[in-house]
Design a protein around this motif. Structure first.
Motif, short mmCIF file in Angstrom:
data_model
loop_
_atom_site.label_atom_id
_atom_site.label_comp_id
_atom_site.label_asym_id
_atom_site.label_seq_id
_atom_site.Cartn_x
_atom_site.Cartn_y
_atom_site.Cartn_z
N VAL A 106 -111.10 5.08 21.13
CA VAL A 106 -111.83 5.77 22.19
C VAL A 106 -113.25 5.24 22.27
O VAL A 106 -113.97 5.21 21.27
N GLY A 107 -113.66 4.83 23.47
CA GLY A 107 -115.01 4.32 23.68
C GLY A 107 -115.89 5.32 24.42
O GLY A 107 -115.41 6.06 25.29
N GLY A 108 -117.16 5.34 24.06
CA GLY A 108 -118.14 6.20 24.74
C GLY A 108 -119.21 5.36 25.41
O GLY A 108 -118.99 4.20 25.74
N ARG A 109 -120.41 5.94 25.57
CA ARG A 109 -121.51 5.22 26.22
C ARG A 109 -121.87 3.94 25.49
O ARG A 109 -122.32 2.96 26.09
N GLY A 110 -121.66 3.94 24.19
CA GLY A 110 -121.97 2.74 23.41
C GLY A 110 -121.09 1.56 23.74
O GLY A 110 -121.39 0.42 23.36
N ALA A 111 -119.99 1.81 24.46
CA ALA A 111 -119.06 0.73 24.82
C ALA A 111 -119.17 0.32 26.28
O ALA A 111 -118.32 -0.39 26.79
N GLU A 112 -120.23 0.80 26.97
CA GLU A 112 -120.33 0.57 28.41
C GLU A 112 -120.64 -0.87 28.79
O GLU A 112 -120.29 -1.30 29.89
N SER A 113 -121.29 -1.62 27.91
CA SER A 113 -121.59 -3.02 28.26
C SER A 113 -120.31 -3.84 28.21
O SER A 113 -119.38 -3.54 27.46
N GLU A 114 -120.25 -4.88 29.04
CA GLU A 114 -119.04 -5.72 29.09
C GLU A 114 -118.75 -6.35 27.74
O GLU A 114 -117.60 -6.48 27.33
N GLY B 198 -111.21 6.85 26.60
CA GLY B 198 -112.66 6.87 26.70
C GLY B 198 -113.19 8.19 27.19
O GLY B 198 -112.44 9.09 27.57
N THR B 199 -114.51 8.32 27.16
CA THR B 199 -115.18 9.50 27.67
C THR B 199 -115.37 9.35 29.18
O THR B 199 -115.10 8.31 29.76
N ARG B 200 -115.89 10.40 29.80
CA ARG B 200 -116.07 10.38 31.25
C ARG B 200 -116.97 9.23 31.73
O ARG B 200 -116.65 8.61 32.74
N PRO B 201 -118.10 8.94 31.06
CA PRO B 201 -118.93 7.82 31.53
C PRO B 201 -118.17 6.50 31.61
O PRO B 201 -118.38 5.70 32.52
N PRO C 259 -109.13 3.48 33.37
CA PRO C 259 -108.67 4.33 34.48
C PRO C 259 -108.86 5.79 34.15
O PRO C 259 -108.93 6.17 32.97
N PHE C 260 -108.97 6.62 35.18
CA PHE C 260 -109.13 8.06 34.96
C PHE C 260 -108.01 8.60 34.07
O PHE C 260 -108.22 9.52 33.28
N GLU C 261 -106.81 8.03 34.21
CA GLU C 261 -105.66 8.51 33.44
C GLU C 261 -105.84 8.33 31.94
O GLU C 261 -105.04 8.83 31.16
N HIS C 262 -106.87 7.60 31.53
CA HIS C 262 -107.12 7.40 30.10
C HIS C 262 -108.40 8.09 29.64
O HIS C 262 -108.92 7.81 28.56
N GLN C 263 -108.93 8.99 30.47
CA GLN C 263 -110.11 9.76 30.09
C GLN C 263 -109.69 10.90 29.16
O GLN C 263 -108.74 11.63 29.43
N ILE C 264 -110.43 11.06 28.06
CA ILE C 264 -110.11 12.07 27.05
C ILE C 264 -111.14 13.20 27.12
O ILE C 264 -112.34 12.94 27.16
N GLY C 265 -110.67 14.44 27.12
CA GLY C 265 -111.59 15.56 27.10
C GLY C 265 -111.16 16.68 28.03
O GLY C 265 -110.05 16.66 28.58
#
Length: 327
Positions: free
Chosen positions: A218-226, A245-248, A256-262
């Motif tokens: 699971v990736g969060g904001r820390g994973a936002e860079s390419e 991943g998280t919403r961000p 994809p939205f289908e892989h958003q956790i929370g």
């Protein structure tokens, strides 16, 4: 008097969807308090096959309508059939998967029946009124997952109808020799539809892959860079893990939205979950609270994610992943 806990048996390509077993679990939880029978409703052209699948699912009664044609995605016509079935059965509550089909069909059903519909519930609780009647507290996140609200259907309005988010209840394990009473409602006929299905294409992403995955990264904001997300993907590929991943991360389009956790995404129960660059807001951690082994990596030693993880690594996710990938 309305009576019964009704489950919509969503189906596709001749199979009952796995999420239905989760709704049956929720129905059994309600039944422990109210003592009502658990009912399933199904309408399809291959009805007999679907009924056979439902017989051992843990429901007490099955109500079925065999349609003269395949009505998949013809939500205008299917919703009319389902509404007539519910009128005839008269349950006190209706549980619906919070899926694309469930939302589309039952928003129309609710309008036809003139009843309320609570969307995307993550918890159902039963309470009793002063007159002894039971009602369901329908809990869900709201206002962009910033608050958690409890919704109650107005007294005297039935059925209490709600969609339940996939993943929040464990699938019901029925006995192999389970049996249910079956009734075909032959007087209900599928009407003509204004929708013509021209072509059906597989989805570009598979939600089931993350709901059923044994290992999830699971990736969060820390994973936002390419660069960081590319490392995360290589790491997941090496582990043969699904990526969430998280919403961000979903808002940027990296997942994809289908892989958003929370709370506004999905709830997962993998054997192992590895969190990278996720701060640990409760809106996200509610979706992973039942993970068997949870590892978190974050450079902020005070990140809330460490309060819920089994193991934590304080460090830059880029450096941690590069070191692992060089092994």
């Amino acid at each position: 008097m309305a009576d019964g806990i009704c489950v919509f048996a969503e189906n596709y390509n001749g199979n009952i969807e796995p999420v239905v077993a989760e709704l049956v679990s929720a129905a059994h939880f309600i039944k422990e308090t109210t003592g009502e029978k658990i009912q399933a409703v199904v309408a399809a052209s291959d009805c007999e096959n679907l009924v056979n699948q439902l017989k051992g699912s843990g429901v007490d009664e099955i109500y079925a309508v065999k349609t003269e044609r395949d009505c998949t995605f013809q939500d205008d016509a299917l919703s009319q059939v389902i509404a007539e079935m519910i009128k005839k059965i008269d349950p006190s509550s209706v549980l619906v998967p919070a899926t694309t089909i469930g939302r589309s069909v039952f928003s129309r059903v609710a309008a036809r029946l003139g009843c309320g519909l609570t969307a995307d519930c993550t918890e159902l609780l039963v309470d009793k009124r002063e007159d002894g009647s039971f009602y369901i507290k329908q809990n869900k996140p709201s206002f962009g997952e910033n608050v958690f609200v409890t919704i109650v259907t107005k007294e005297g309005f039935y059925p209490q109808m709600m969609t339940v988010r996939p993943g929040v209840y464990t699938p019901y394990e029925a006995a192999a020799d389970g049996e249910a009473k079956v009734e075909y409602l032959d007087d209900i006929v599928l009407p003509e539809s204004a929708i013509e299905v021209v072509e059906v294409r597989p989805a570009s992403s598979d939600t089931d892959s993350i709901l059923s995955a044994e290992v999830v990264v699971v990736g969060g904001r820390g994973a936002e860079s390419e660069e960081n997300f590319a490392l995360l993907k290589k790491f997941a590929d090496k582990l043969e893990a699904a990526i969430g991943g998280t919403r961000p991360l979903a808002d940027t389009g990296m997942i994809p939205f289908e892989h958003q956790i929370g709370q506004t995404g999905f709830t997962i129960r993998p054997r192992i979950c590895i969190s990278l660059g996720v701060s640990g807001a409760i809106q996200h951690t509610e979706g992973i609270k039942d993970t068997k082994l949870f590892v978190a990596i974050n450079e902020d030693e005070n990140a809330p994610i460490f309060n819920v993880s089994d193991y934590g690594i304080i460090g830059d996710m880029k450096e941690v992943l590069q070191s692992y990938l060089e092994l």
